[in-house]
Design a protein around this motif. Structure first.
Motif, PDB file in Angstrom:
ATOM      1  N   LYS A  26       0.823  -1.206   0.000  1.00 17.47           N
ATOM      2  CA  LYS A  26       0.000   0.000   0.000  1.00 17.47           C
ATOM      3  C   LYS A  26       0.866   1.269   0.000  1.00 17.47           C
ATOM      4  CE  LYS A  26      -4.257  -1.872   2.013  1.00 17.47           C
ATOM      5  NZ  LYS A  26      -5.242  -1.759   3.119  1.00 17.47           N
ATOM      6  N   GLY A  27       1.909   1.276   0.819  1.00 12.80           N
ATOM      7  CA  GLY A  27       2.794   2.439   0.856  1.00 12.80           C
ATOM      8  C   GLY A  27       3.518   2.646  -0.461  1.00 12.80           C
ATOM      9  N   HIS A  28       4.013   1.554  -1.031  1.00 10.12           N
ATOM     10  CA  HIS A  28       4.726   1.618  -2.305  1.00 10.12           C
ATOM     11  C   HIS A  28       3.804   2.113  -3.410  1.00 10.12           C
ATOM     12  CE1 HIS A  28       7.406   0.299  -5.603  1.00 10.12           C
ATOM     13  NE2 HIS A  28       6.272  -0.074  -6.182  1.00 10.12           N
ATOM     14  N   ALA A  29       2.603   1.531  -3.504  1.00 13.40           N
ATOM     15  CA  ALA A  29       1.680   1.899  -4.580  1.00 13.40           C
ATOM     16  C   ALA A  29       1.304   3.372  -4.502  1.00 13.40           C
ATOM     17  CB  ALA A  29       0.424   1.024  -4.527  1.00 13.40           C
ATOM     18  N   SER A  30       1.002   3.856  -3.313  1.00 14.04           N
ATOM     19  CA  SER A  30       0.627   5.265  -3.169  1.00 14.04           C
ATOM     20  C   SER A  30       1.778   6.188  -3.543  1.00 14.04           C
ATOM     21  CB  SER A  30       0.182   5.554  -1.730  1.00 14.04           C
ATOM     22  OG  SER A  30      -1.018   4.892  -1.452  1.00 14.04           O
ATOM     23  N   ALA A  31       2.964   5.872  -3.065  1.00 17.23           N
ATOM     24  CA  ALA A  31       4.127   6.709  -3.377  1.00 17.23           C
ATOM     25  C   ALA A  31       4.472   6.637  -4.863  1.00 17.23           C
ATOM     26  CB  ALA A  31       5.325   6.280  -2.525  1.00 17.23           C
ATOM     27  N   GLU A  32       4.353   5.457  -5.446  1.00 16.87           N
ATOM     28  CA  GLU A  32       4.634   5.288  -6.869  1.00 16.87           C
ATOM     29  C   GLU A  32       3.639   6.103  -7.707  1.00 16.87           C
ATOM     30  OE1 GLU A  32       6.047   1.436  -9.224  1.00 16.87           O
ATOM     31  OE2 GLU A  32       3.906   1.345  -8.726  1.00 16.87           O
ATOM     32  N   GLU A  33       2.381   6.114  -7.295  1.00 21.03           N
ATOM     33  CA  GLU A  33       1.383   6.900  -8.017  1.00 21.03           C
ATOM     34  C   GLU A  33       1.687   8.389  -7.909  1.00 21.03           C
ATOM     35  OE1 GLU A  33      -2.541   5.718  -6.690  1.00 21.03           O
ATOM     36  OE2 GLU A  33      -2.145   3.620  -7.233  1.00 21.03           O
ATOM     37  N   GLN A  34       2.095   8.841  -6.729  1.00 20.73           N
ATOM     38  CA  GLN A  34       2.351  10.264  -6.522  1.00 20.73           C
ATOM     39  C   GLN A  34       3.647  10.728  -7.189  1.00 20.73           C
ATOM     40  OE1 GLN A  34       1.822  11.270  -2.304  1.00 20.73           O
ATOM     41  NE2 GLN A  34       0.441   9.521  -2.199  1.00 20.73           N
ATOM     42  N   ALA A  35       4.616   9.849  -7.285  1.00 20.53           N
ATOM     43  CA  ALA A  35       5.907  10.233  -7.870  1.00 20.53           C
ATOM     44  C   ALA A  35       5.963   9.917  -9.363  1.00 20.53           C
ATOM     45  CB  ALA A  35       7.044   9.519  -7.138  1.00 20.53           C
ATOM     46  N   LEU A  36       5.858   8.646  -9.690  1.00 23.58           N
ATOM     47  CA  LEU A  36       6.028   8.202 -11.080  1.00 23.58           C
ATOM     48  C   LEU A  36       4.782   8.450 -11.916  1.00 23.58           C
ATOM     49  CD1 LEU A  36       7.617   6.647 -13.303  1.00 23.58           C
ATOM     50  CD2 LEU A  36       6.635   4.549 -12.350  1.00 23.58           C
TER      51      LEU A  36
ATOM     52  N   ARG B 149      13.035  13.338 -13.297  1.00 24.62           N
ATOM     53  CA  ARG B 149      13.691  12.308 -12.480  1.00 24.62           C
ATOM     54  C   ARG B 149      13.971  12.798 -11.064  1.00 24.62           C
ATOM     55  NH1 ARG B 149      15.497  11.108 -17.710  1.00 24.62           N
ATOM     56  NH2 ARG B 149      15.317   8.881 -18.201  1.00 24.62           N
ATOM     57  N   GLU B 150      14.434  14.022 -10.947  1.00 21.18           N
ATOM     58  CA  GLU B 150      14.722  14.576  -9.627  1.00 21.18           C
ATOM     59  C   GLU B 150      13.428  14.705  -8.814  1.00 21.18           C
ATOM     60  OE1 GLU B 150      16.193  15.682  -6.235  1.00 21.18           O
ATOM     61  OE2 GLU B 150      17.400  14.926  -7.890  1.00 21.18           O
ATOM     62  N   HIS B 151      12.372  15.178  -9.455  1.00 17.49           N
ATOM     63  CA  HIS B 151      11.073  15.292  -8.786  1.00 17.49           C
ATOM     64  C   HIS B 151      10.619  13.920  -8.288  1.00 17.49           C
ATOM     65  CE1 HIS B 151       6.831  16.147  -8.101  1.00 17.49           C
ATOM     66  NE2 HIS B 151       6.559  15.131  -8.897  1.00 17.49           N
ATOM     67  N   MET B 152      10.697  12.916  -9.140  1.00 20.66           N
ATOM     68  CA  MET B 152      10.241  11.582  -8.766  1.00 20.66           C
ATOM     69  C   MET B 152      11.057  11.001  -7.621  1.00 20.66           C
ATOM     70  SD  MET B 152       9.039   9.796 -12.332  1.00 20.66           S
ATOM     71  CE  MET B 152      10.691   9.614 -12.917  1.00 20.66           C
ATOM     72  N   ARG B 153      12.374  11.174  -7.660  1.00 20.73           N
ATOM     73  CA  ARG B 153      13.233  10.665  -6.572  1.00 20.73           C
ATOM     74  C   ARG B 153      12.822  11.268  -5.235  1.00 20.73           C
ATOM     75  NH1 ARG B 153      17.411  10.797 -10.335  1.00 20.73           N
ATOM     76  NH2 ARG B 153      17.882  12.951  -9.882  1.00 20.73           N
ATOM     77  N   SER B 154      12.689  12.582  -5.198  1.00 23.08           N
ATOM     78  CA  SER B 154      12.398  13.235  -3.915  1.00 23.08           C
ATOM     79  C   SER B 154      10.986  12.913  -3.432  1.00 23.08           C
ATOM     80  CB  SER B 154      12.607  14.746  -4.014  1.00 23.08           C
ATOM     81  OG  SER B 154      11.686  15.322  -4.912  1.00 23.08           O
ATOM     82  N   VAL B 155      10.015  12.910  -4.329  1.00 19.30           N
ATOM     83  CA  VAL B 155       8.639  12.623  -3.930  1.00 19.30           C
ATOM     84  C   VAL B 155       8.505  11.175  -3.476  1.00 19.30           C
ATOM     85  CG1 VAL B 155       6.262  12.390  -4.786  1.00 19.30           C
ATOM     86  CG2 VAL B 155       7.607  14.427  -5.351  1.00 19.30           C
ATOM     87  N   PHE B 156       9.098  10.231  -4.199  1.00 18.87           N
ATOM     88  CA  PHE B 156       8.928   8.827  -3.848  1.00 18.87           C
ATOM     89  C   PHE B 156       9.453   8.539  -2.451  1.00 18.87           C
ATOM     90  CE2 PHE B 156      10.133   4.379  -3.549  1.00 18.87           C
ATOM     91  CZ  PHE B 156       8.913   3.789  -3.839  1.00 18.87           C
ATOM     92  N   GLU B 157      10.664   8.941  -2.153  1.00 19.99           N
ATOM     93  CA  GLU B 157      11.244   8.612  -0.844  1.00 19.99           C
ATOM     94  C   GLU B 157      10.440   9.223   0.297  1.00 19.99           C
ATOM     95  OE1 GLU B 157      13.320   6.267  -0.292  1.00 19.99           O
ATOM     96  OE2 GLU B 157      13.747   5.998  -2.410  1.00 19.99           O
ATOM     97  N   ARG B 158      10.031  10.469   0.132  1.00 20.72           N
ATOM     98  CA  ARG B 158       9.261  11.144   1.187  1.00 20.72           C
ATOM     99  C   ARG B 158       7.895  10.495   1.352  1.00 20.72           C
ATOM    100  NH1 ARG B 158       5.879  15.143   0.145  1.00 20.72           N
ATOM    101  NH2 ARG B 158       6.968  15.680  -1.770  1.00 20.72           N
ATOM    102  N   ARG B 159       7.180  10.288   0.248  1.00 22.91           N
ATOM    103  CA  ARG B 159       5.829   9.743   0.312  1.00 22.91           C
ATOM    104  C   ARG B 159       5.813   8.272   0.714  1.00 22.91           C
ATOM    105  NH1 ARG B 159       2.623  12.526   2.082  1.00 22.91           N
ATOM    106  NH2 ARG B 159       1.038  11.063   1.408  1.00 22.91           N
ATOM    107  N   LYS B 160       6.816   7.521   0.332  1.00 25.59           N
ATOM    108  CA  LYS B 160       6.855   6.091   0.692  1.00 25.59           C
ATOM    109  C   LYS B 160       6.852   5.945   2.208  1.00 25.59           C
ATOM    110  CE  LYS B 160       7.711   1.598   0.570  1.00 25.59           C
ATOM    111  NZ  LYS B 160       8.929   0.921   0.440  1.00 25.59           N
ATOM    112  N   LYS B 161       7.685   6.700   2.881  1.00 26.08           N
ATOM    113  CA  LYS B 161       7.739   6.610   4.340  1.00 26.08           C
ATOM    114  C   LYS B 161       6.401   7.025   4.950  1.00 26.08           C
ATOM    115  CE  LYS B 161      10.173   8.210   8.471  1.00 26.08           C
ATOM    116  NZ  LYS B 161       9.128   7.617   9.266  1.00 26.08           N
ATOM    117  N   GLU B 162       5.861   8.151   4.502  1.00 22.37           N
ATOM    118  CA  GLU B 162       4.602   8.642   5.058  1.00 22.37           C
ATOM    119  C   GLU B 162       3.451   7.681   4.766  1.00 22.37           C
ATOM    120  OE1 GLU B 162       4.210  12.552   3.365  1.00 22.37           O
ATOM    121  OE2 GLU B 162       5.986  13.294   4.419  1.00 22.37           O
TER     122      GLU B 162
END
Length: 163
Positions: free
Chosen positions: A47-57, A133-146
Motif C-alpha cells: 500500500k505504501g509503495h503503490a501510493s508513493a509510486e502513483e504520486q511520484a512516477l 527524475r529529480e522530482h520523482m526521486r524526492s517525492v517517492f522517498e518522502r511519500r513512501k515513508k509517510e
C-alpha cells in the motif's frame, strides 16, 4: 546503473522486497503469528509503495500523452491489488480460501511488477528529463515513508467493497 535509471532501480528494489515477502508468506501455515506478521508487513509495504509510486512516477507519466494508457492501466491494477489485500485481511487465515486468494494475489502482483519493470519503466524512461527524475526521486522517498506509516490492514470483503 546510470543516474537516469535511479528511480526505476529504487522501485525495483521495493519490488524485490515484495517478491521476498510473497515467497516467505507462501511457506507459512494456517493462522500462525508468522503469517499474520508477514501479511501485515506485506500489506503496509504494498500500500505504501503503490501510493508513493502513483504520486511520484504515475503523476509525472500522466502528463506525458504517449504513456497515459500504460499509466492508467498500472494505477487500475494498484486498486485491484489493494482490494485483494483487503479481502484477504477479511478472510480466515487458516482456511483454504485464504491460501487460494493469496495465491491469486501473488500471481497478479508478480504479473503487475514484471510488466512495470519489463515494459513500462523502459518506455517511461524515454519520456523523462532530468527535472522529472529529480522530482520523482524526492517525492517517492518522502511519500513512501509517510504512506507506509499510515497504511493499515483493512479487512473488507470484495463483495462488500462494491456496495
Amino acid at each position: 546503473m546510470s543516474q537516469n535509471d535511479e528511480i526505476f532501480a529504487r522501485l525495483k528494489q521495493d519490488h524485490d522486497k515484495h517478491r521476498e515477502l510473497l515467497d516467505r508468506l507462501l511457506e507459512t501455515q494456517g493462522d500462525s503469528e508468522e503469517r499474520k506478521s508477514l501479511f501485515e508487513e506485506l500489506t503496509k509495504e504494498l500500500k505504501g509503495h503503490a501510493s508513493a509510486e502513483e504520486q511520484a512516477l504515475y503523476s509525472t507519466m500522466m502528463r506525458k500523452p504517449p504513456t497515459t494508457d500504460e499509466t492508467r492501466h498500472s494505477v487500475a491494477e494498484h486498486h485491484e491489488i489493494e482490494e485483494a489485500l483487503n479481502d484477504l485481511a477479511a478472510t480466515d487465515m487458516s482456511s483454504s480460501a485464504w491460501l487460494h486468494k493469496f495465491k491469486d494475489l501473488d500471481h497478479d502482483y508478480r504479473h503487475h511488477i514484471d510488466e512495470e519493470e519489463e515494459e513500462h519503466f523502459p518506455d517511461f524512461a524515454t519520456h523523462l528529463d532530468d527535472q522529472d527524475r529529480e522530482h520523482m526521486r524526492s517525492v517517492f522517498e518522502r511519500r513512501k515513508k509517510e504512506e507506509k506509516d499510515e497504511a493499515e490492514v483493512t479487512p473488507e470483503k470484495k463483495e462488500e467493497a462494491k456496495e
